[in-house]
Design a protein around this motif. Structure first.
Motif, PDB file in Angstrom:
ATOM      1  N   LEU A 183     -73.082 -19.050 -62.291  1.00  0.00           N
ATOM      2  CA  LEU A 183     -73.726 -20.111 -61.526  1.00  0.00           C
ATOM      3  C   LEU A 183     -72.698 -20.785 -60.635  1.00  0.00           C
ATOM      4  O   LEU A 183     -71.617 -21.164 -61.101  1.00  0.00           O
ATOM      5  CB  LEU A 183     -74.353 -21.152 -62.460  1.00  0.00           C
ATOM      6  N   LEU A 184     -73.024 -20.916 -59.357  1.00  0.00           N
ATOM      7  CA  LEU A 184     -72.126 -21.558 -58.396  1.00  0.00           C
ATOM      8  C   LEU A 184     -72.693 -22.913 -57.998  1.00  0.00           C
ATOM      9  O   LEU A 184     -73.854 -23.016 -57.578  1.00  0.00           O
ATOM     10  CB  LEU A 184     -71.933 -20.675 -57.165  1.00  0.00           C
ATOM     11  N   PHE A 185     -71.863 -23.951 -58.135  1.00  0.00           N
ATOM     12  CA  PHE A 185     -72.257 -25.328 -57.811  1.00  0.00           C
ATOM     13  C   PHE A 185     -71.326 -25.861 -56.724  1.00  0.00           C
ATOM     14  O   PHE A 185     -70.163 -25.457 -56.630  1.00  0.00           O
ATOM     15  CB  PHE A 185     -72.119 -26.236 -59.034  1.00  0.00           C
ATOM     16  N   ASP A 206     -77.196 -19.366 -57.091  1.00  0.00           N
ATOM     17  CA  ASP A 206     -76.650 -20.375 -56.177  1.00  0.00           C
ATOM     18  C   ASP A 206     -77.331 -21.717 -56.424  1.00  0.00           C
ATOM     19  O   ASP A 206     -78.528 -21.876 -56.177  1.00  0.00           O
ATOM     20  CB  ASP A 206     -76.886 -19.925 -54.738  1.00  0.00           C
ATOM     21  N   LEU A 207     -76.556 -22.709 -56.895  1.00  0.00           N
ATOM     22  CA  LEU A 207     -77.075 -24.067 -57.085  1.00  0.00           C
ATOM     23  C   LEU A 207     -76.292 -25.080 -56.263  1.00  0.00           C
ATOM     24  O   LEU A 207     -76.315 -26.283 -56.545  1.00  0.00           O
ATOM     25  CB  LEU A 207     -77.044 -24.439 -58.569  1.00  0.00           C
ATOM     26  N   ALA A 208     -75.588 -24.591 -55.231  1.00  0.00           N
ATOM     27  CA  ALA A 208     -74.894 -25.509 -54.324  1.00  0.00           C
ATOM     28  C   ALA A 208     -75.904 -26.207 -53.426  1.00  0.00           C
ATOM     29  O   ALA A 208     -76.998 -25.693 -53.178  1.00  0.00           O
ATOM     30  CB  ALA A 208     -73.887 -24.735 -53.478  1.00  0.00           C
ATOM     31  N   ARG A 209     -75.532 -27.374 -52.931  1.00  0.00           N
ATOM     32  CA  ARG A 209     -76.415 -28.115 -52.029  1.00  0.00           C
ATOM     33  C   ARG A 209     -75.598 -29.007 -51.107  1.00  0.00           C
ATOM     34  O   ARG A 209     -74.501 -29.463 -51.447  1.00  0.00           O
ATOM     35  CB  ARG A 209     -77.392 -28.982 -52.812  1.00  0.00           C
ATOM     36  N   LEU A 263     -70.979 -18.328 -66.969  1.00  0.00           N
ATOM     37  CA  LEU A 263     -69.757 -18.792 -66.308  1.00  0.00           C
ATOM     38  C   LEU A 263     -70.144 -19.754 -65.194  1.00  0.00           C
ATOM     39  O   LEU A 263     -71.146 -19.528 -64.491  1.00  0.00           O
ATOM     40  CB  LEU A 263     -68.978 -17.599 -65.754  1.00  0.00           C
ATOM     41  N   LEU A 264     -69.358 -20.817 -65.036  1.00  0.00           N
ATOM     42  CA  LEU A 264     -69.618 -21.824 -64.011  1.00  0.00           C
ATOM     43  C   LEU A 264     -68.526 -21.770 -62.947  1.00  0.00           C
ATOM     44  O   LEU A 264     -67.338 -21.681 -63.276  1.00  0.00           O
ATOM     45  CB  LEU A 264     -69.645 -23.227 -64.620  1.00  0.00           C
ATOM     46  N   VAL A 265     -68.932 -21.857 -61.680  1.00  0.00           N
ATOM     47  CA  VAL A 265     -67.990 -21.980 -60.562  1.00  0.00           C
ATOM     48  C   VAL A 265     -68.255 -23.321 -59.889  1.00  0.00           C
ATOM     49  O   VAL A 265     -69.384 -23.596 -59.455  1.00  0.00           O
ATOM     50  CB  VAL A 265     -68.153 -20.838 -59.550  1.00  0.00           C
ATOM     51  N   VAL A 318     -64.973 -21.801 -66.915  1.00  0.00           N
ATOM     52  CA  VAL A 318     -65.209 -22.514 -65.655  1.00  0.00           C
ATOM     53  C   VAL A 318     -64.136 -22.094 -64.660  1.00  0.00           C
ATOM     54  O   VAL A 318     -62.952 -22.011 -64.996  1.00  0.00           O
ATOM     55  CB  VAL A 318     -65.167 -24.042 -65.857  1.00  0.00           C
ATOM     56  N   VAL A 319     -64.557 -21.841 -63.433  1.00  0.00           N
ATOM     57  CA  VAL A 319     -63.642 -21.580 -62.322  1.00  0.00           C
ATOM     58  C   VAL A 319     -63.766 -22.726 -61.333  1.00  0.00           C
ATOM     59  O   VAL A 319     -64.874 -23.081 -60.918  1.00  0.00           O
ATOM     60  CB  VAL A 319     -63.965 -20.246 -61.616  1.00  0.00           C
ATOM     61  N   VAL A 320     -62.635 -23.321 -60.977  1.00  0.00           N
ATOM     62  CA  VAL A 320     -62.604 -24.422 -60.009  1.00  0.00           C
ATOM     63  C   VAL A 320     -62.021 -23.911 -58.698  1.00  0.00           C
ATOM     64  O   VAL A 320     -60.975 -23.247 -58.701  1.00  0.00           O
ATOM     65  CB  VAL A 320     -61.751 -25.597 -60.525  1.00  0.00           C
TER      66      VAL A 320
END
Length: 671
Positions: free
Chosen positions: A52-54, A90-93, A115-117, A186-188
């Protein structure tokens, strides 16, 4: 029974069999701020690995979305390296905040991420501390701001940084608890910004009238030196500016960095530009700034990664490695922070390199980002999507860029590239001008409806809802079209002439006609509930420009109602200048008398002095008075009472600037 809750805008629904899904509302024809996945569903099996990408607008692929986004490019890299083993959601906004980011991460547990990005940080300076401003929406916040200001002009900036750090730490600690609870990595992503091309010009805050005038004269001296190629003088002047404003205004750093660039000192220029971004702090802004990750942002994200043992992707280091330059510019960026397709491709490859090791061990050693780029190859992005992104970059730049030099130098290359990429770009530009020159809102025009069917379709991010004339964009478009598309350039001229001044009055002080709308105080542009919107234009700069469209060959009457509240008593002179469609330095048309009280003045201008087409009319205000009390002290007194106040001087105020064509009046005009 478990009650599902929305994931961002995806609302929970159950089908006839009771299966849960999260459904997205239909976007408007112009698009919206969210990813285009219509439905999200809980995961039903161990594989594929669900990523999931935020994040904010950069993570959302702003100006390319929905056709090209970091999430789609990330999925492409992962699929090329491990077919069928991963999926990306894709959960970016756009306009995401820290609290919203943490809320969305928590809600996303309903679809079982592996996994979270996290790709965020550009918005923090502008969106996280709106209460720390002399133009704060609430009276209580203004009183608190006065208390900070009493301890010095730097204190509100320091407090904003403390609050951003606290809020970011709280948000990332909350995300870390969530990730630890369910045992996922988590990936930052540490964001990078456009150092080379984007500028953060702002007027100085807090000085006395005499020192404010000295500052503005120094700025003009530095700009002139830079334009003439005297980099040593520009650097000397920039350092004098920074001594005068205490380094609290970004303009001196941009001037210094430009001078250092001209001297071939790229590393030193990059350092100056990074401090420029840091100095564009929300509490001291006069004009609306642009979202950019500061050095504090990078430090907060790196510290969070270290504290929680998260993986990281360092875009500043990555782009420097790829380009061999410390000055990332339009190769990677469309504007202040939004990535080109190449920038997105590199960033997503680096993210993919951090994700792949979490697949099963028998999938082999994970490739690095360079190998992933080579394996995936260039993404298939149509020329029309590339052209549309560049059209959007020009529009967005026109709306948000405040530069030392002519803005056209930033805008026109994007338009030229768009025209070279697609034959449909010229039509999109014509649609834009038709919408801007129509006597009704752009969203209600036939031009917008026509553009919705174009391969170069301009959406919400590209500026359709902007209701000004957009004079800078139109002037740059005319210039870009003249060589390869002369018929389109002439059509733009004819569209402009439909809004040319005539015998009826046209008030250029209305927002539609402002040449550079963002040169106003940003609070005057926004609708704050607790602040009355100004009924007149106020200029924090020594001059202000207006779009004047003339039919050519006709005499013009100018009737102004204005005042100079900080000018020298009892009366002052406002110089009226004009720069025609061909460009060049402005010519003096005459002068208006103005005092500290409102005055109505009339100026008659012969038609031979105003060219046919779109020109720029200037009002240049007189010097500020010589009062020794600082704007900081004057503002503090008002703010302590809960009243609104200005930290920056007001050079002039214009209630109306009406113009019309008139029959020739022999002997009535200045020579």
């Amino acid at each position: 029974m478990f009650e599902p809750r929305p994931i961002s805008i995806w609302a929970p629904v159950r089908d006839a069999d009771g299966d849960l899904a999260f459904v997205r509302p239909e976007p408007s024809p112009l698009g919206d701020h969210y990813a285009d996945a219509p439905t999200l569903r809980p995961k039903r099996s161990e594989l594929p690995l669900r990523v999931l990408l935020f994040g904010e607008s950069v993570a959302a692929g702003y100006l390319y979305a929905p056709a090209v986004t970091p999430a789609k490019l990330l999925a492409r890299h992962l699929e090329a390296a491990a077919p069928g083993l991963t999926e990306v959601i894709d959960l970016a906004r756009t306009n995401e905040t820290l609290a919203g980011l943490a809320d969305t991460v928590e809600a996303s547990l309903q679809i079982q991420p592996d996994l979270l990005v996290l790709f965020a940080g550009n918005n923090w300076n502008l969106l996280e501390t709106p209460e720390l401003s002399a133009a704060a929406p609430s009276a209580a916040a203004r009183v608190q701001f006065a208390g900070l200001l009493a301890r010095g002009l730097a204190e509100p900036v320091a407090e904003a940084r403390r609050r951003i750090a606290d809020r970011a730490t709280a948000a990332f600690d909350r995300i870390a608890r969530i990730a630890r609870t369910i045992g996922i990595p988590v990936v930052v992503v540490i964001p990078e910004v456009n150092l080379d091309d984007w500028e953060n010009l702002q007027p100085v805050a807090g000085l006395s009238a005499a020192n404010s005038m000295r500052w503005h004269r120094l700025l003009q001296t530095g700009r002139t030196a830079l334009d003439s190629g005297d980099a040593q003088e520009a650097a000397r002047t920039a350092r004098a500016l920074l001594r005068l404003d205490g380094g609290l205004c970004p303009s001196g750093y941009r001037l210094l960095g430009r001078a250092l660039q001209s001297l071939g000192l790229k590393e030193e220029a990059a350092s100056a530009f990074r401090v420029e971004i840091d100095a564009a702090a929300y509490p001291l802004l006069a004009n609306l700034g642009a979202p950019q990750a500061t050095s504090q942002t990078g430090a907060i994200l790196a510290a969070a990664a270290d504290r929680h043992r998260w993986l990281r992707v360092d875009l500043p280091a990555l782009f420097a490695e790829v380009s061999g330059s410390p000055l990332p510019g339009r190769r990677f960026f469309l504007d202040y922070c939004h990535l080109t397709s190449e920038g997105m491709q590199i960033a997503s490859a680096a993210i993919a390199a951090e994700v792949l090791p979490f697949l099963s061990e028998d999938s082999g050693p994970a490739p690095d980002w360079r190998q992933l780029l080579a394996r995936s190859g260039a993404p298939e992005i149509s020329p029309e999507h590339e052209a549309t992104a560049r059209l959007g970059a020009a529009l967005h730049g026109a709306h948000r860029h405040l530069s030392l030099g002519p803005k056209g130098a930033f805008l026109q290359p994007f338009l030229t590239e768009a025209l070279a990429l697609s034959p449909h770009a010229a039509g999109a530009l014509l649609d834009l001008v038709a919408a801007r020159t129509a006597p009704l809102p752009a969203v209600a025009t036939a031009a917008l409806r026509r553009n919705l069917e174009s391969p170069c379709r301009l959406g919400l991010p590209h500026g359709w809802r902007w209701e000004g004339l957009d004079a800078e964009t139109i002037a740059a478009a005319q210039s870009a079209l003249r060589d390869g598309h002369p018929a389109a350039a002439e059509e733009i001229e004819q569209l402009l002439l439909t809004r040319a001044i005539g015998p009826e009055w046209t008030d250029l002080a209305r927002p539609f006609w402002l040449w550079e709308p963002l040169e106003q105080f940003f609070a005057d542009l926004l609708d704050f509930e607790d602040l009355a919107r100004r009924a007149f234009l106020r200029s924090p700069w020594p001059s202000v420009g207006f779009a004047l469209i003339s039919p050519g060959g006709v005499d013009v009457e100018i009737r102004a109602v204005s005042r100079c509240p900080s000018g020298p008593p009892p009366r002052a002179v406002i110089e009226v200048g004009y720069c025609g469609p061909a460009g060049g330095p402005p010519a003096r048309l005459g002068a208006l008398t103005a005092g500290r009280s409102w005055r109505r003045e009339t100026l008659l201008v012969p038609g031979r002095r105003i060219d046919r087409g779109l020109g720029r009319l200037f009002l240049s205000f007189p010097p500020l008075g010589t009062g020794g009390e600082s704007k900081k002290d004057l503002a503090s007194a008002r703010l302590a009472l809960g009243l609104e106040a200005d930290l920056h001087p007001v050079f002039g105020e214009v209630s109306s600037l009406r113009v019309r064509t008139v029959p020739g009046k022999e002997g009535s005009f200045p020579s």
